[in-house]
Design a protein around this motif. Sequence first.
Motif, mmCIF file in Angstrom:
data_model
loop_
_atom_site.group_PDB
_atom_site.id
_atom_site.type_symbol
_atom_site.label_atom_id
_atom_site.label_comp_id
_atom_site.label_asym_id
_atom_site.label_seq_id
_atom_site.Cartn_x
_atom_site.Cartn_y
_atom_site.Cartn_z
ATOM 1 N N TYR A 195 57.497 71.539 51.649
ATOM 2 C CA TYR A 195 57.236 71.405 53.086
ATOM 3 C C TYR A 195 58.514 71.023 53.827
ATOM 4 O O TYR A 195 58.828 71.554 54.886
ATOM 5 C CB TYR A 195 56.159 70.341 53.299
ATOM 6 N N VAL A 225 51.760 73.544 57.138
ATOM 7 C CA VAL A 225 50.556 72.700 57.161
ATOM 8 C C VAL A 225 49.370 73.335 56.412
ATOM 9 O O VAL A 225 48.703 72.650 55.631
ATOM 10 C CB VAL A 225 50.169 72.350 58.613
ATOM 11 N N GLY A 279 49.325 64.997 62.217
ATOM 12 C CA GLY A 279 50.511 64.523 61.501
ATOM 13 C C GLY A 279 50.229 63.256 60.713
ATOM 14 O O GLY A 279 50.625 63.129 59.550
ATOM 15 N N LEU A 312 48.271 64.040 57.572
ATOM 16 C CA LEU A 312 49.107 64.618 56.520
ATOM 17 C C LEU A 312 49.908 63.521 55.816
ATOM 18 O O LEU A 312 50.094 63.547 54.598
ATOM 19 C CB LEU A 312 50.060 65.663 57.118
ATOM 20 N N ASN A 369 59.290 63.632 58.565
ATOM 21 C CA ASN A 369 58.054 64.399 58.391
ATOM 22 C C ASN A 369 57.288 63.836 57.197
ATOM 23 O O ASN A 369 57.775 62.944 56.485
ATOM 24 C CB ASN A 369 58.351 65.889 58.206
#
Length: 222
Positions: A59, A66, A111, A114, A202
């Motif tokens: 990723y 995603v 977000g 995740l 991230n």
Amino acid sequence: MDSIEIVKEILKGLSDAVIAFDEEKTVELAMTALKKGIDPNDAILKGLAVGMDEVGKLYEKQEYFVPELLLCADAMNAAVDVLKPHIKLGTQAKPYSVVIGTVEGDIHEIGKNLVIIMYEAAGWTVYNLGADVKIPLFLDEQKRTGADVVAISCLMTTSMLAIPEVIKPIKEYDPGITVMVGGAPLSREMAMAYGADGFALNCGTVVKETLKALNREKGRPE
């Protein structure tokens, strides 16, 4: 093939199946792991979590996005559901724990969710406050749970202004609590200026960056 090689093959198979988001295969291998007497903790941490860690790297390199991340998480969670009832309490070292939420005024959760997947894949205990979380609730939940980390998410430039207001009372209560922040409008420099201990660009880097921040707080090598 000796028993050590069989265990290695099953653990690698679990990792590979997560990366390939092959839910049927992860479940099959989780059942095989139990039949072969593999510790379910090992199957999760040395098999499934290793695969999810690799997914995070894919990723990060923008080879996975995603949708793939969610499919990989589904494959991992299906196997975890098979293994979890067989975990013997007291045989696992105390995992890290994190209180996480999206800051007040911001309803975005994708977000953050995740990030939760990545923490759970690494064996963390997660206390999810949800989105649009009132400022005092972050510290209230940390006090209730004794979590090692408070993680604050935001996706809007307007809502990010609330982040230092969340961090201030946490640090006043206990400077040793590690605070992580992340979200699209933020940078590492802004996170540090707000008083956070760490920043993740991230979800692919969040566990690694959190462990680095925790080690800095404890005076341990990063």
